[in-house]
Write a protein that holds these residues in place. Structure first.
Motif, PDB file in Angstrom:
ATOM      1  N   GLN A 168       0.785  -1.005  -0.009  1.00 50.13           N
ATOM      2  CA  GLN A 168       0.163   0.038   0.041  1.00 50.13           C
ATOM      3  C   GLN A 168       0.777   1.211  -0.079  1.00 50.13           C
ATOM      4  O   GLN A 168       1.517   1.467   1.098  1.00 50.13           O
ATOM      5  CB  GLN A 168      -0.955  -0.178   1.302  1.00 50.13           C
ATOM      6  N   PHE A 169       0.904   2.052  -1.010  1.00 53.34           N
ATOM      7  CA  PHE A 169       1.614   3.183  -1.393  1.00 53.34           C
ATOM      8  C   PHE A 169       1.119   4.323  -0.418  1.00 53.34           C
ATOM      9  O   PHE A 169      -0.094   4.402  -0.222  1.00 53.34           O
ATOM     10  CB  PHE A 169       1.759   3.543  -2.544  1.00 53.34           C
ATOM     11  N   LEU A 170       2.184   4.890   0.237  1.00 54.79           N
ATOM     12  CA  LEU A 170       1.857   6.154   1.056  1.00 54.79           C
ATOM     13  C   LEU A 170       1.623   7.513   0.254  1.00 54.79           C
ATOM     14  O   LEU A 170       2.231   7.377  -0.825  1.00 54.79           O
ATOM     15  CB  LEU A 170       2.775   6.161   2.115  1.00 54.79           C
ATOM     16  N   PRO A 171       1.102   8.221   0.852  1.00 60.79           N
ATOM     17  CA  PRO A 171       0.746   9.779   0.208  1.00 60.79           C
ATOM     18  C   PRO A 171       2.185  10.326  -0.141  1.00 60.79           C
ATOM     19  O   PRO A 171       3.151  10.228   0.501  1.00 60.79           O
ATOM     20  CB  PRO A 171      -0.103  10.542   0.836  1.00 60.79           C
ATOM     21  N   GLY A 172       2.345  11.020  -1.503  1.00 59.09           N
ATOM     22  CA  GLY A 172       3.333  11.800  -1.745  1.00 59.09           C
ATOM     23  C   GLY A 172       4.066  11.260  -2.691  1.00 59.09           C
ATOM     24  O   GLY A 172       3.922  10.035  -3.100  1.00 59.09           O
ATOM     25  N   PRO A 173       4.565  12.009  -3.701  1.00 61.97           N
ATOM     26  CA  PRO A 173       5.328  11.461  -4.759  1.00 61.97           C
ATOM     27  C   PRO A 173       6.459  10.691  -4.564  1.00 61.97           C
ATOM     28  O   PRO A 173       7.217  11.043  -3.512  1.00 61.97           O
ATOM     29  CB  PRO A 173       5.915  12.834  -5.673  1.00 61.97           C
ATOM     30  N   PRO A 174       7.130  10.003  -5.685  1.00 67.69           N
ATOM     31  CA  PRO A 174       8.447   9.220  -5.187  1.00 67.69           C
ATOM     32  C   PRO A 174       9.584  10.082  -5.456  1.00 67.69           C
ATOM     33  O   PRO A 174       9.383  11.245  -5.688  1.00 67.69           O
ATOM     34  CB  PRO A 174       8.253   8.230  -6.372  1.00 67.69           C
ATOM     35  N   LYS A 198      15.986   5.119 -10.703  1.00 64.02           N
ATOM     36  CA  LYS A 198      15.252   4.345  -9.467  1.00 64.02           C
ATOM     37  C   LYS A 198      14.075   5.284  -9.286  1.00 64.02           C
ATOM     38  O   LYS A 198      14.442   6.592  -9.023  1.00 64.02           O
ATOM     39  CB  LYS A 198      16.195   4.325  -8.503  1.00 64.02           C
ATOM     40  N   SER A 199      12.836   4.763  -9.277  1.00 65.22           N
ATOM     41  CA  SER A 199      11.746   5.321  -8.362  1.00 65.22           C
ATOM     42  C   SER A 199      11.542   4.603  -7.258  1.00 65.22           C
ATOM     43  O   SER A 199      11.352   3.553  -7.205  1.00 65.22           O
ATOM     44  CB  SER A 199      10.428   5.175  -9.557  1.00 65.22           C
ATOM     45  N   ILE A 200      11.516   5.543  -6.170  1.00 65.05           N
ATOM     46  CA  ILE A 200      11.412   5.091  -4.692  1.00 65.05           C
ATOM     47  C   ILE A 200      10.304   5.741  -4.136  1.00 65.05           C
ATOM     48  O   ILE A 200      10.174   6.906  -4.073  1.00 65.05           O
ATOM     49  CB  ILE A 200      12.933   5.612  -4.049  1.00 65.05           C
ATOM     50  N   ARG A 201       9.192   4.925  -3.576  1.00 65.04           N
ATOM     51  CA  ARG A 201       8.191   5.177  -3.288  1.00 65.04           C
ATOM     52  C   ARG A 201       8.181   4.591  -1.774  1.00 65.04           C
ATOM     53  O   ARG A 201       8.364   3.592  -1.590  1.00 65.04           O
ATOM     54  CB  ARG A 201       6.948   4.809  -3.880  1.00 65.04           C
ATOM     55  N   LYS A 202       7.679   5.385  -0.705  1.00 62.90           N
ATOM     56  CA  LYS A 202       7.149   4.972   0.416  1.00 62.90           C
ATOM     57  C   LYS A 202       6.080   4.192   0.562  1.00 62.90           C
ATOM     58  O   LYS A 202       4.778   4.521  -0.048  1.00 62.90           O
ATOM     59  CB  LYS A 202       7.008   6.209   1.473  1.00 62.90           C
ATOM     60  N   ALA A 203       5.803   2.920   1.291  1.00 63.39           N
ATOM     61  CA  ALA A 203       4.852   1.945   1.230  1.00 63.39           C
ATOM     62  C   ALA A 203       4.739   1.050   2.479  1.00 63.39           C
ATOM     63  O   ALA A 203       5.799   1.226   3.155  1.00 63.39           O
ATOM     64  CB  ALA A 203       4.862   1.168   0.085  1.00 63.39           C
ATOM     65  N   LYS A 204       3.696   0.701   2.739  1.00 64.07           N
ATOM     66  CA  LYS A 204       3.543  -0.262   3.767  1.00 64.07           C
ATOM     67  C   LYS A 204       3.463  -1.645   3.199  1.00 64.07           C
ATOM     68  O   LYS A 204       2.622  -1.989   2.257  1.00 64.07           O
ATOM     69  CB  LYS A 204       2.315   0.115   4.716  1.00 64.07           C
ATOM     70  N   VAL A 205       4.489  -2.659   3.545  1.00 64.91           N
ATOM     71  CA  VAL A 205       4.278  -3.719   2.914  1.00 64.91           C
ATOM     72  C   VAL A 205       4.158  -4.746   4.057  1.00 64.91           C
ATOM     73  O   VAL A 205       4.870  -4.742   4.834  1.00 64.91           O
ATOM     74  CB  VAL A 205       5.743  -4.098   2.118  1.00 64.91           C
ATOM     75  N   LEU A 206       2.977  -5.409   3.996  1.00 64.44           N
ATOM     76  CA  LEU A 206       2.356  -6.350   5.072  1.00 64.44           C
ATOM     77  C   LEU A 206       2.603  -5.507   6.520  1.00 64.44           C
ATOM     78  O   LEU A 206       2.820  -6.251   7.474  1.00 64.44           O
ATOM     79  CB  LEU A 206       3.343  -7.598   4.992  1.00 64.44           C
ATOM     80  N   GLU A 208       4.341  -3.060   7.139  1.00 61.35           N
ATOM     81  CA  GLU A 208       5.733  -2.368   7.721  1.00 61.35           C
ATOM     82  C   GLU A 208       6.124  -1.468   6.701  1.00 61.35           C
ATOM     83  O   GLU A 208       5.834  -1.503   5.484  1.00 61.35           O
ATOM     84  CB  GLU A 208       6.847  -3.620   7.653  1.00 61.35           C
ATOM     85  N   ASP A 209       6.652  -0.390   7.113  1.00 59.39           N
ATOM     86  CA  ASP A 209       7.166   0.807   6.316  1.00 59.39           C
ATOM     87  C   ASP A 209       8.516   0.595   5.628  1.00 59.39           C
ATOM     88  O   ASP A 209       9.370   0.004   6.271  1.00 59.39           O
ATOM     89  CB  ASP A 209       7.461   2.025   7.112  1.00 59.39           C
ATOM     90  N   ARG A 210       8.253   0.664   4.329  1.00 62.17           N
ATOM     91  CA  ARG A 210       9.323   0.109   3.430  1.00 62.17           C
ATOM     92  C   ARG A 210       9.512   1.020   2.079  1.00 62.17           C
ATOM     93  O   ARG A 210       8.633   1.754   1.818  1.00 62.17           O
ATOM     94  CB  ARG A 210       9.256  -1.230   2.910  1.00 62.17           C
ATOM     95  N   ASP A 211      10.785   1.132   1.601  1.00 61.18           N
ATOM     96  CA  ASP A 211      10.938   1.807   0.204  1.00 61.18           C
ATOM     97  C   ASP A 211      10.629   0.715  -0.846  1.00 61.18           C
ATOM     98  O   ASP A 211      11.264  -0.227  -1.004  1.00 61.18           O
ATOM     99  CB  ASP A 211      12.413   2.358   0.121  1.00 61.18           C
ATOM    100  N   VAL A 212       9.825   1.063  -1.666  1.00 65.08           N
ATOM    101  CA  VAL A 212       9.656   0.182  -2.845  1.00 65.08           C
ATOM    102  C   VAL A 212      10.268   0.814  -4.182  1.00 65.08           C
ATOM    103  O   VAL A 212      10.113   1.895  -4.431  1.00 65.08           O
ATOM    104  CB  VAL A 212       8.079   0.042  -3.242  1.00 65.08           C
ATOM    105  N   ILE A 213      11.299   0.101  -4.583  1.00 59.97           N
ATOM    106  CA  ILE A 213      12.185   0.709  -5.680  1.00 59.97           C
ATOM    107  C   ILE A 213      11.803  -0.005  -7.091  1.00 59.97           C
ATOM    108  O   ILE A 213      11.735  -1.206  -7.058  1.00 59.97           O
ATOM    109  CB  ILE A 213      13.552   0.449  -5.461  1.00 59.97           C
ATOM    110  N   ASP A 214      11.486   1.025  -8.110  1.00 56.41           N
ATOM    111  CA  ASP A 214      11.471   0.234  -9.452  1.00 56.41           C
ATOM    112  C   ASP A 214      12.584   0.915 -10.198  1.00 56.41           C
ATOM    113  O   ASP A 214      12.716   2.148 -10.195  1.00 56.41           O
ATOM    114  CB  ASP A 214      10.017   0.898  -9.892  1.00 56.41           C
ATOM    115  N   GLU A 215      13.092   0.279 -10.968  1.00 57.94           N
ATOM    116  CA  GLU A 215      14.383   0.420 -11.871  1.00 57.94           C
ATOM    117  C   GLU A 215      14.075   0.412 -13.156  1.00 57.94           C
ATOM    118  O   GLU A 215      13.519  -0.567 -13.705  1.00 57.94           O
ATOM    119  CB  GLU A 215      15.470  -0.339 -11.385  1.00 57.94           C
ATOM    120  N   THR A 216      14.498   1.485 -14.036  1.00 58.03           N
ATOM    121  CA  THR A 216      14.492   1.442 -15.465  1.00 58.03           C
ATOM    122  C   THR A 216      15.901   1.636 -16.126  1.00 58.03           C
ATOM    123  O   THR A 216      16.515   2.740 -15.655  1.00 58.03           O
ATOM    124  CB  THR A 216      13.426   2.471 -15.991  1.00 58.03           C
TER     125      THR A 216
END
Length: 309
Positions: A168-174, A198-206, A208-216
């Motif tokens: 679940q992505f948290l509010p705010g831009p990556p 790298k696009s780094i988004r703040k999210a709750k993963v199960l 827990e607060d984590r950074d979700v990173i998408d690489e291009t």
């Protein structure tokens, strides 16, 4: 002596002509998109039924025309999908069209002033919008499901069953981070260097607060002598010949040197000018109608952080 001089002049003329031809031609690109992977990367929860109906791959061919001063980039044939144009093919084309740059849009560049304009259709009207080559976040796709009003991707309801996404992505831009690489490879005969966006988004993963990173991965060359990218949001320098992401890959397949007229690389004059803010408002209005008054699926026009390493 006269014959030698004439032969030299003829050789010089051929050399100049060949050099001039190298500054004009066409590059063919192929773009392959996995609609399910792109939806997942953007936090859209899909049911098993929706995944089954989606094509495994949607392929579109594009052509870059260039001469000494300008260039144009546009699709050259109908989109093809792995379902043979049936079943989920329409959804694949819709995601390609509304999923940001590099879809059904045409791009026109002028090299001297580094000017870029985008040409596209909305509701049977052709618009032209000013753009630029940069590292930036593309607009989020249209919200295609019942997502929570309080976060970006909470749940999808099918019948009497509600499925909650583990991410679940948290509010705010990556935050966008550009990482330079020593990797190189040849694409259509040109030496290309690699950078990773790298696009780094703040999210709750199960929970827990984590950074979700998408690489291009972005592959560019400086050998062509002009700036270009098949997606203006993924450019750092030179001519980009490949963009690789887990949901979408665009790669140059061939190059042909030939004469390209100014008309072929000039934006249509009858297109209606529109600003980025006007376009954002128009798309939000269309999405509200499409979803029956729901909130748009993603925010655009927000400030973004870019870090270059």
């Amino acid at each position: 002596m006269k014959k030698i001089c004439m032969a030299f002049v003829g050789l010089l003329t051929l050399t100049i002509s060949a050099q001039a031809q190298k500054k004009s031609g066409a590059i063919q690109f192929e773009s392959t998109m996995d609609p399910a992977a792109m939806a997942s990367a953007n936090g859209i929860q899909l049911s098993d039924e929706m995944r089954a109906r989606m094509p495994k791959a949607v392929k579109t061919n594009f052509e870059l025309l260039f001469n000494a001063t300008s260039a144009s980039y546009m699709p050259v044939e109908e989109t093809e999908d792995s379902n043979g144009g049936q079943g989920g093919g329409g959804m694949g084309r819709m995601m390609m069209r509304f999923g940001g740059a590099g879809g059904a849009r045409e791009y026109y560049y002028t090299f001297a002033d580094q000017k870029l304009v985008e040409v596209f259709d909305v509701s049977d009207t052709t618009y032209v919008m000013q753009g630029k080559l940069a590292v930036a976040l593309p607009a989020q796709p249209i919200n295609m499901g019942n997502r929570s009003q309080n976060n970006n991707n909470a749940a999808t309801t099918t019948g009497n069953t509600t499925t909650v996404s583990a991410v679940q992505f948290l509010p705010g831009p990556p935050t966008l981070e550009v990482v330079k690489s020593d990797e190189t490879k040849k694409i259509i005969g040109f030496n290309c260097n690699k950078v990773i966006v790298k696009s780094i988004r703040k999210a709750k993963v199960l929970g827990e607060d984590r950074d979700v990173i998408d690489e291009t991965a972005v592959w560019f060359t400086n050998d062509l002598g002009f700036n270009f990218s098949p997606d203006p949001n993924f450019w750092t320098e030179g001519t980009v010949l490949a963009i690789e992401n887990k949901g979408k890959t665009t790669t140059a397949k061939s190059i042909e040197y030939r004469n390209v007229s100014a008309k072929d690389v000039t934006a249509p004059k009858k297109a209606l000018p529109i600003t980025a803010e006007q376009y954002k408002t128009k798309m939000e209005t269309m999405m509200k109608r499409f979803t029956g008054g729901g909130r748009p699926g993603g925010a655009t026009g927000q400030a973004r952080s870019v870090i270059i390493n």
